[in-house]
Write a protein that holds these residues in place. Structure first.
Motif, PDB file in Angstrom:
ATOM      1  N   LEU A 118     -78.518   4.751 -43.308  1.00  0.00           N
ATOM      2  CA  LEU A 118     -78.893   5.063 -41.936  1.00  0.00           C
ATOM      3  C   LEU A 118     -78.821   3.816 -41.070  1.00  0.00           C
ATOM      4  CD1 LEU A 118     -79.924   7.087 -39.835  1.00  0.00           C
ATOM      5  CD2 LEU A 118     -82.236   6.509 -40.566  1.00  0.00           C
ATOM      6  N   ARG A 119     -79.313   2.691 -41.595  1.00  0.00           N
ATOM      7  CA  ARG A 119     -79.254   1.432 -40.835  1.00  0.00           C
ATOM      8  C   ARG A 119     -77.818   1.012 -40.581  1.00  0.00           C
ATOM      9  NH1 ARG A 119     -83.990  -2.686 -42.750  1.00  0.00           N
ATOM     10  NH2 ARG A 119     -85.687  -1.449 -41.893  1.00  0.00           N
ATOM     11  N   LEU A 120     -76.966   1.189 -41.569  1.00  0.00           N
ATOM     12  CA  LEU A 120     -75.554   0.843 -41.417  1.00  0.00           C
ATOM     13  C   LEU A 120     -74.915   1.730 -40.348  1.00  0.00           C
ATOM     14  CD1 LEU A 120     -73.104  -0.798 -42.326  1.00  0.00           C
ATOM     15  CD2 LEU A 120     -72.690   0.965 -44.053  1.00  0.00           C
ATOM     16  N   LEU A 121     -75.205   3.019 -40.411  1.00  0.00           N
ATOM     17  CA  LEU A 121     -74.668   3.944 -39.407  1.00  0.00           C
ATOM     18  C   LEU A 121     -75.171   3.601 -38.007  1.00  0.00           C
ATOM     19  CD1 LEU A 121     -74.832   7.387 -41.238  1.00  0.00           C
ATOM     20  CD2 LEU A 121     -72.783   6.137 -40.540  1.00  0.00           C
ATOM     21  N   LEU A 122     -76.453   3.279 -37.901  1.00  0.00           N
ATOM     22  CA  LEU A 122     -77.004   2.902 -36.601  1.00  0.00           C
ATOM     23  C   LEU A 122     -76.377   1.612 -36.091  1.00  0.00           C
ATOM     24  CD1 LEU A 122     -80.800   3.725 -37.053  1.00  0.00           C
ATOM     25  CD2 LEU A 122     -79.129   4.963 -35.670  1.00  0.00           C
ATOM     26  N   SER A 123     -76.130   0.666 -36.982  1.00  0.00           N
ATOM     27  CA  SER A 123     -75.500  -0.591 -36.585  1.00  0.00           C
ATOM     28  C   SER A 123     -74.073  -0.363 -36.108  1.00  0.00           C
ATOM     29  CB  SER A 123     -75.487  -1.584 -37.755  1.00  0.00           C
ATOM     30  OG  SER A 123     -76.788  -1.927 -38.114  1.00  0.00           O
ATOM     31  N   VAL A 124     -73.333   0.456 -36.824  1.00  0.00           N
ATOM     32  CA  VAL A 124     -71.960   0.773 -36.418  1.00  0.00           C
ATOM     33  C   VAL A 124     -71.974   1.499 -35.077  1.00  0.00           C
ATOM     34  CG1 VAL A 124     -69.936   2.181 -37.004  1.00  0.00           C
ATOM     35  CG2 VAL A 124     -71.036   0.775 -38.757  1.00  0.00           C
ATOM     36  N   LEU A 162     -83.852   9.816 -28.017  1.00  0.00           N
ATOM     37  CA  LEU A 162     -84.835  10.898 -28.114  1.00  0.00           C
ATOM     38  C   LEU A 162     -84.895  11.477 -29.525  1.00  0.00           C
ATOM     39  CD1 LEU A 162     -84.526  12.938 -24.803  1.00  0.00           C
ATOM     40  CD2 LEU A 162     -86.424  11.519 -25.557  1.00  0.00           C
ATOM     41  N   GLU A 163     -83.736  11.645 -30.122  1.00  0.00           N
ATOM     42  CA  GLU A 163     -83.689  12.228 -31.461  1.00  0.00           C
ATOM     43  C   GLU A 163     -84.313  11.327 -32.513  1.00  0.00           C
ATOM     44  OE1 GLU A 163     -82.805  15.338 -32.302  1.00  0.00           O
ATOM     45  OE2 GLU A 163     -82.510  15.693 -30.157  1.00  0.00           O
ATOM     46  N   THR A 164     -84.270  10.012 -32.293  1.00  0.00           N
ATOM     47  CA  THR A 164     -84.780   9.080 -33.302  1.00  0.00           C
ATOM     48  C   THR A 164     -86.213   8.619 -33.024  1.00  0.00           C
ATOM     49  OG1 THR A 164     -83.780   7.215 -32.127  1.00  0.00           O
ATOM     50  CG2 THR A 164     -82.472   8.244 -33.882  1.00  0.00           C
ATOM     51  N   LEU A 198     -71.692   8.440 -21.255  1.00  0.00           N
ATOM     52  CA  LEU A 198     -72.009   7.564 -22.371  1.00  0.00           C
ATOM     53  C   LEU A 198     -73.498   7.227 -22.383  1.00  0.00           C
ATOM     54  CD1 LEU A 198     -70.956   5.807 -24.719  1.00  0.00           C
ATOM     55  CD2 LEU A 198     -70.547   4.012 -23.040  1.00  0.00           C
ATOM     56  N   LEU A 199     -74.051   6.959 -21.212  1.00  0.00           N
ATOM     57  CA  LEU A 199     -75.481   6.678 -21.129  1.00  0.00           C
ATOM     58  C   LEU A 199     -76.316   7.895 -21.513  1.00  0.00           C
ATOM     59  CD1 LEU A 199     -75.660   4.514 -17.892  1.00  0.00           C
ATOM     60  CD2 LEU A 199     -75.756   3.760 -20.264  1.00  0.00           C
ATOM     61  N   MET A 200     -75.841   9.073 -21.172  1.00  0.00           N
ATOM     62  CA  MET A 200     -76.571  10.291 -21.528  1.00  0.00           C
ATOM     63  C   MET A 200     -76.562  10.509 -23.043  1.00  0.00           C
ATOM     64  SD  MET A 200     -77.767  11.147 -18.706  1.00  0.00           S
ATOM     65  CE  MET A 200     -77.727   9.383 -18.398  1.00  0.00           C
ATOM     66  N   VAL A 201     -75.449  10.168 -23.692  1.00  0.00           N
ATOM     67  CA  VAL A 201     -75.379  10.258 -25.150  1.00  0.00           C
ATOM     68  C   VAL A 201     -76.395   9.296 -25.769  1.00  0.00           C
ATOM     69  CG1 VAL A 201     -73.905   9.768 -27.165  1.00  0.00           C
ATOM     70  CG2 VAL A 201     -73.011  11.086 -25.237  1.00  0.00           C
ATOM     71  N   MET A 202     -76.468   8.089 -25.213  1.00  0.00           N
ATOM     72  CA  MET A 202     -77.447   7.113 -25.717  1.00  0.00           C
ATOM     73  C   MET A 202     -78.868   7.629 -25.527  1.00  0.00           C
ATOM     74  SD  MET A 202     -75.687   3.534 -24.395  1.00  0.00           S
ATOM     75  CE  MET A 202     -77.279   2.846 -24.074  1.00  0.00           C
ATOM     76  N   ARG A 215     -91.217   9.795 -27.831  1.00  0.00           N
ATOM     77  CA  ARG A 215     -90.310  10.751 -27.184  1.00  0.00           C
ATOM     78  C   ARG A 215     -90.875  11.195 -25.834  1.00  0.00           C
ATOM     79  NH1 ARG A 215     -89.322  13.750 -31.283  1.00  0.00           N
ATOM     80  NH2 ARG A 215     -91.049  15.183 -31.002  1.00  0.00           N
ATOM     81  N   ILE A 216     -92.174  11.371 -25.762  1.00  0.00           N
ATOM     82  CA  ILE A 216     -92.806  11.758 -24.498  1.00  0.00           C
ATOM     83  C   ILE A 216     -92.588  10.668 -23.453  1.00  0.00           C
ATOM     84  CG2 ILE A 216     -95.031  12.146 -23.360  1.00  0.00           C
ATOM     85  CD1 ILE A 216     -95.891  13.525 -26.056  1.00  0.00           C
ATOM     86  N   TYR A 217     -92.820   9.418 -23.853  1.00  0.00           N
ATOM     87  CA  TYR A 217     -92.643   8.309 -22.909  1.00  0.00           C
ATOM     88  C   TYR A 217     -91.181   8.143 -22.507  1.00  0.00           C
ATOM     89  CZ  TYR A 217     -97.480   7.035 -23.787  1.00  0.00           C
ATOM     90  OH  TYR A 217     -98.848   7.047 -23.868  1.00  0.00           O
ATOM     91  N   LYS A 218     -90.268   8.337 -23.445  1.00  0.00           N
ATOM     92  CA  LYS A 218     -88.835   8.251 -23.131  1.00  0.00           C
ATOM     93  C   LYS A 218     -88.445   9.346 -22.138  1.00  0.00           C
ATOM     94  CE  LYS A 218     -86.887   4.918 -25.493  1.00  0.00           C
ATOM     95  NZ  LYS A 218     -86.316   3.798 -24.767  1.00  0.00           N
TER      96      LYS A 218
END
Length: 176
Positions: free
Chosen positions: A3-9, A64-66, A55-59, A72-75
């Motif tokens: 998961l960390r590798l995927l997040l880094s990529v 939110l998902e993570t 692209l910003l909306m995808v981010m 998530r409420i604050y985001k």
């Protein structure tokens, strides 16, 4: 570990895309003393009509998902406030063709806020600070919707009126 590798990529790819979009949208700067025109790496303010906005909306969705339930409420409140600002900026441009985009951005802002409110009511360990922040955000957005309503058409205002009614009901629930 994977998961960390995927997040880094993902983060690295996202950074490369942002730099790429920035390079594509950079603006020329006037020639200096040596008549050498330079370019500035510039992304500027990314409004909903900007090429990098999706692209910003995808981010945003990724974050939110993570996020955990409270984060998530604050985001969602943060995203709501940002979209409210984007709406105000679009409306300040005075371009009638951007009214539908401004309305769409504003409704998304309010939906994020409403979702944050509903999720805050369902927290397993609710706290007063989160409740107060959500309530203050609702009050602020409710007032801003009222202030911005005159800039929209009658049919668009009816959408805003429905959102304001929903916010009012949620404010009453949170205030109890």
């Amino acid at each position: 570990m994977k998961l960390r590798l995927l997040l880094s990529v993902f983060a690295f790819s996202l950074g490369v895309m942002i730099v790429g979009v920035s390079l594509l949208t950079m603006e020329a700067i006037s020639a200096g003393e040596n008549n050498i025109a330079s370019k500035e790496l510039y992304i500027g303010q990314v409004l909903p009509d900007h090429i990098a906005y999706p692209l910003l909306m995808v981010m945003d969705r990724f974050y939110l998902e993570t996020a955990d339930e409270k984060e998530r409420i604050y985001k969602q409140i943060e995203y709501s406030n940002r979209r409210l600002f984007y709406t105000q900026t679009l409306l300040a441009q005075g371009d009638a063709e951007k009214l539908p985009l401004a309305l769409s951005t504003l409704t998304k802002a309010e939906k994020y806020l409403i979702k944050a409110c509903l999720e805050s009511m369902e927290l397993t360990a609710p706290d007063k600070t989160t409740k107060d922040i959500v309530l203050r955000s609702l009050i602020h957005h409710h007032g801003q919707l009222g202030d911005l309503a005159h800039k929209f058409t009658d049919s668009q205002r009816s959408i805003l009126d429905e959102l304001r009614k929903e916010e009012k009901a949620l404010m009453e629930q949170l205030d109890n």
